[in-house]
Design a protein around this motif. Sequence first.
Motif, PDB file in Angstrom:
ATOM      1  N   THR A   1       0.363  -1.508   0.275  1.00  0.00           N
ATOM      2  CA  THR A   1      -0.021  -0.364  -0.007  1.00  0.00           C
ATOM      3  C   THR A   1       1.078   1.215   0.165  1.00  0.00           C
ATOM      4  O   THR A   1       0.242   2.491  -0.394  1.00  0.00           O
ATOM      5  N   ARG A   2       2.293   1.242   1.001  1.00  0.00           N
ATOM      6  CA  ARG A   2       2.849   2.332   0.789  1.00  0.00           C
ATOM      7  C   ARG A   2       3.304   2.529  -1.101  1.00  0.00           C
ATOM      8  O   ARG A   2       3.495   4.085  -1.096  1.00  0.00           O
ATOM      9  N   LYS A   3       3.429   1.369  -1.256  1.00  0.00           N
ATOM     10  CA  LYS A   3       4.510   1.649  -3.203  1.00  0.00           C
ATOM     11  C   LYS A   3       2.817   2.027  -3.788  1.00  0.00           C
ATOM     12  O   LYS A   3       3.270   3.396  -4.731  1.00  0.00           O
ATOM     13  N   ILE A   4       2.055   1.559  -3.762  1.00  0.00           N
ATOM     14  CA  ILE A   4       0.795   2.338  -4.434  1.00  0.00           C
ATOM     15  C   ILE A   4      -0.387   3.520  -4.510  1.00  0.00           C
ATOM     16  O   ILE A   4      -1.249   3.738  -4.914  1.00  0.00           O
ATOM     17  N   GLN A   5       0.940   4.060  -3.084  1.00  0.00           N
ATOM     18  CA  GLN A   5      -0.146   5.385  -2.821  1.00  0.00           C
ATOM     19  C   GLN A   5      -0.377   6.526  -3.488  1.00  0.00           C
ATOM     20  O   GLN A   5       0.238   6.754  -4.695  1.00  0.00           O
ATOM     21  N   SER A   6      -1.111   7.115  -3.552  1.00  0.00           N
ATOM     22  CA  SER A   6      -0.809   8.316  -4.483  1.00  0.00           C
ATOM     23  C   SER A   6      -1.614   9.674  -4.307  1.00  0.00           C
ATOM     24  O   SER A   6      -2.626  10.080  -3.786  1.00  0.00           O
ATOM     25  N   PHE A   7      -0.913  10.398  -4.267  1.00  0.00           N
ATOM     26  CA  PHE A   7      -1.426  12.236  -4.388  1.00  0.00           C
ATOM     27  C   PHE A   7      -1.564  12.747  -5.027  1.00  0.00           C
ATOM     28  O   PHE A   7      -1.185  12.673  -6.463  1.00  0.00           O
ATOM     29  N   GLU A   8      -2.015  13.779  -4.778  1.00  0.00           N
ATOM     30  CA  GLU A   8      -2.543  15.392  -5.376  1.00  0.00           C
ATOM     31  C   GLU A   8      -1.618  16.085  -5.004  1.00  0.00           C
ATOM     32  O   GLU A   8      -1.132  16.251  -4.520  1.00  0.00           O
ATOM     33  N   VAL A   9      -2.059  17.031  -6.528  1.00  0.00           N
ATOM     34  CA  VAL A   9      -1.090  18.113  -6.535  1.00  0.00           C
ATOM     35  C   VAL A   9      -1.858  19.421  -5.376  1.00  0.00           C
ATOM     36  O   VAL A   9      -2.271  19.236  -5.260  1.00  0.00           O
ATOM     37  N   ASN A  10      -0.429  19.976  -4.578  1.00  0.00           N
ATOM     38  CA  ASN A  10      -0.400  20.628  -3.713  1.00  0.00           C
ATOM     39  C   ASN A  10      -1.126  20.226  -2.308  1.00  0.00           C
ATOM     40  O   ASN A  10      -1.653  20.647  -1.105  1.00  0.00           O
ATOM     41  N   ASP A  11      -0.731  19.041  -2.583  1.00  0.00           N
ATOM     42  CA  ASP A  11      -0.961  18.394  -1.178  1.00  0.00           C
ATOM     43  C   ASP A  11       0.116  17.973  -0.295  1.00  0.00           C
ATOM     44  O   ASP A  11       1.342  17.910  -1.374  1.00  0.00           O
ATOM     45  N   LEU A  12       0.321  18.096   0.575  1.00  0.00           N
ATOM     46  CA  LEU A  12       1.325  18.292   2.117  1.00  0.00           C
ATOM     47  C   LEU A  12       1.582  16.866   2.471  1.00  0.00           C
ATOM     48  O   LEU A  12       0.922  15.942   3.178  1.00  0.00           O
ATOM     49  N   VAL A  13       3.468  16.533   2.438  1.00  0.00           N
ATOM     50  CA  VAL A  13       3.325  15.545   2.436  1.00  0.00           C
ATOM     51  C   VAL A  13       5.063  15.265   3.408  1.00  0.00           C
ATOM     52  O   VAL A  13       6.450  16.922   3.322  1.00  0.00           O
ATOM     53  N   HIS A  14       4.603  14.484   3.909  1.00  0.00           N
ATOM     54  CA  HIS A  14       6.119  14.177   4.734  1.00  0.00           C
ATOM     55  C   HIS A  14       6.743  13.423   4.294  1.00  0.00           C
ATOM     56  O   HIS A  14       6.721  11.501   3.766  1.00  0.00           O
TER      57      HIS A  14
END
Length: 96
Positions: free
Chosen positions: A28-41
């Motif tokens: 699940t860590r490998k296939i997670q997706s993010f959108e533009v302007n998301d804050l990530v650690h």
Amino acid sequence: MKRSKGFRSKTRHKLQRTKRVGRTNPITRKIQSFEVNDLVHIIIDPSIHRGQPHPRFHGKTGRIVDKMGKSYVVTIKDGKKDKKLIVRPEHLQLQE
């Protein structure tokens, strides 16, 4: 004899993972997706060498700017400069 100063030098404690039962690399860590302007650690997974940012950025928070193949372009503030990092999703966590 000269001491090695490689990419992961002086990271013995910083890039340690606690032992746990089960998979060490959940898919699940490998296939997670993010959108533009998301804050990530940026939390580096030491067992996956591909797509790691430099260890000096471990623990920093940045913003997703773009997607580049399977990786994401993350911008962070480093001192007075904005820096762009190309990081795979295994090393990113969404900020809640």
